[in-house]
Design a protein around this motif. Structure first.
Motif, PDB file in Angstrom:
ATOM      1  N   SER A  27     -18.942  17.229   7.519  1.00  0.00           N
ATOM      2  CA  SER A  27     -19.570  18.244   8.375  1.00  0.00           C
ATOM      3  C   SER A  27     -20.908  18.697   7.803  1.00  0.00           C
ATOM      4  O   SER A  27     -21.861  18.943   8.546  1.00  0.00           O
ATOM      5  N   VAL A  28     -20.977  18.811   6.477  1.00  0.00           N
ATOM      6  CA  VAL A  28     -22.237  19.191   5.833  1.00  0.00           C
ATOM      7  C   VAL A  28     -23.264  18.083   6.044  1.00  0.00           C
ATOM      8  O   VAL A  28     -24.424  18.351   6.378  1.00  0.00           O
ATOM      9  N   HIS A  29     -22.839  16.841   5.885  1.00  0.00           N
ATOM     10  CA  HIS A  29     -23.758  15.718   6.090  1.00  0.00           C
ATOM     11  C   HIS A  29     -24.271  15.690   7.526  1.00  0.00           C
ATOM     12  O   HIS A  29     -25.465  15.500   7.761  1.00  0.00           O
ATOM     13  N   ASP A  30     -23.373  15.891   8.490  1.00  0.00           N
ATOM     14  CA  ASP A  30     -23.790  15.896   9.902  1.00  0.00           C
ATOM     15  C   ASP A  30     -24.800  17.005  10.174  1.00  0.00           C
ATOM     16  O   ASP A  30     -25.798  16.795  10.873  1.00  0.00           O
ATOM     17  N   ALA A  31     -24.553  18.198   9.613  1.00  0.00           N
ATOM     18  CA  ALA A  31     -25.480  19.313   9.814  1.00  0.00           C
ATOM     19  C   ALA A  31     -26.833  19.005   9.178  1.00  0.00           C
ATOM     20  O   ALA A  31     -27.888  19.274   9.773  1.00  0.00           O
ATOM     21  N   LEU A  32     -26.830  18.414   7.967  1.00  0.00           N
ATOM     22  CA  LEU A  32     -28.082  18.037   7.307  1.00  0.00           C
ATOM     23  C   LEU A  32     -28.830  16.980   8.107  1.00  0.00           C
ATOM     24  O   LEU A  32     -30.049  17.050   8.254  1.00  0.00           O
ATOM     25  N   ALA A  33     -28.107  16.005   8.632  1.00  0.00           N
ATOM     26  CA  ALA A  33     -28.732  14.934   9.409  1.00  0.00           C
ATOM     27  C   ALA A  33     -29.368  15.488  10.684  1.00  0.00           C
ATOM     28  O   ALA A  33     -30.483  15.087  11.053  1.00  0.00           O
ATOM     29  N   ARG A  34     -28.690  16.411  11.360  1.00  0.00           N
ATOM     30  CA  ARG A  34     -29.272  17.031  12.564  1.00  0.00           C
ATOM     31  C   ARG A  34     -30.526  17.820  12.211  1.00  0.00           C
ATOM     32  O   ARG A  34     -31.552  17.734  12.892  1.00  0.00           O
ATOM     33  N   TRP A  35     -30.446  18.625  11.149  1.00  0.00           N
ATOM     34  CA  TRP A  35     -31.580  19.429  10.702  1.00  0.00           C
ATOM     35  C   TRP A  35     -32.752  18.528  10.327  1.00  0.00           C
ATOM     36  O   TRP A  35     -33.894  18.773  10.700  1.00  0.00           O
ATOM     37  N   ALA A  36     -32.465  17.462   9.603  1.00  0.00           N
ATOM     38  CA  ALA A  36     -33.519  16.520   9.205  1.00  0.00           C
ATOM     39  C   ALA A  36     -34.178  15.912  10.429  1.00  0.00           C
ATOM     40  O   ALA A  36     -35.407  15.803  10.491  1.00  0.00           O
ATOM     41  N   GLY A  37     -33.390  15.508  11.405  1.00  0.00           N
ATOM     42  CA  GLY A  37     -33.944  14.927  12.628  1.00  0.00           C
ATOM     43  C   GLY A  37     -34.851  15.892  13.369  1.00  0.00           C
ATOM     44  O   GLY A  37     -35.897  15.500  13.897  1.00  0.00           O
ATOM     45  N   GLU A  38     -34.475  17.161  13.397  1.00  0.00           N
ATOM     46  CA  GLU A  38     -35.298  18.173  14.061  1.00  0.00           C
ATOM     47  C   GLU A  38     -36.631  18.368  13.349  1.00  0.00           C
ATOM     48  O   GLU A  38     -37.620  18.746  13.968  1.00  0.00           O
ATOM     49  N   GLN A  46     -34.724  15.342   3.567  1.00  0.00           N
ATOM     50  CA  GLN A  46     -34.333  16.740   3.804  1.00  0.00           C
ATOM     51  C   GLN A  46     -33.610  17.296   2.579  1.00  0.00           C
ATOM     52  O   GLN A  46     -33.866  18.423   2.161  1.00  0.00           O
ATOM     53  N   ILE A  47     -32.726  16.500   1.984  1.00  0.00           N
ATOM     54  CA  ILE A  47     -32.020  16.942   0.781  1.00  0.00           C
ATOM     55  C   ILE A  47     -33.014  17.186  -0.344  1.00  0.00           C
ATOM     56  O   ILE A  47     -32.951  18.207  -1.042  1.00  0.00           O
ATOM     57  N   GLU A  48     -33.966  16.265  -0.522  1.00  0.00           N
ATOM     58  CA  GLU A  48     -34.968  16.445  -1.575  1.00  0.00           C
ATOM     59  C   GLU A  48     -35.818  17.686  -1.303  1.00  0.00           C
ATOM     60  O   GLU A  48     -36.113  18.462  -2.214  1.00  0.00           O
TER      61      GLU A  48
END
Length: 78
Positions: A27-38, A46-48
């Motif tokens: 779930s954390v990965h999915d949220a990060l991936a969505r945020w990164a895409g935005e 995004q993590i870096e």
């Protein structure tokens, strides 16, 4: 502004980027991936970005860290 190597400052060698295995809750990965895409970043970028921001906010970001590349696609060359 580049500092010259000297007796107390050795010449810097080009550094390779470090590879790190990171285990995340899905779930954390999915949220990060969505945020990164935005924000037009890869999940890795995004993590870096977030780690650099946390280090800077804590006053722990080393002074010799290079700037991150700008978001989005690189400009066309030619």
């Amino acid at each position: 502004m580049t500092e010259e190597p000297g007796p107390d400052r050795p010449a810097r060698r080009p550094q390779q980027r470090k590879q790190v295995l990171l285990r995340l809750d899905p779930s954390v990965h999915d949220a990060l991936a969505r945020w990164a895409g935005e924000e037009l970043r890869s999940t890795n970028a995004q993590i870096e970005f977030l780690l650099r921001k946390a280090l800077a906010d804590a006053g722990r970001l080393p002074g010799d860290v290079s700037a991150m590349r700008k978001r989005g696609r690189p400009p066309k060359q030619g």
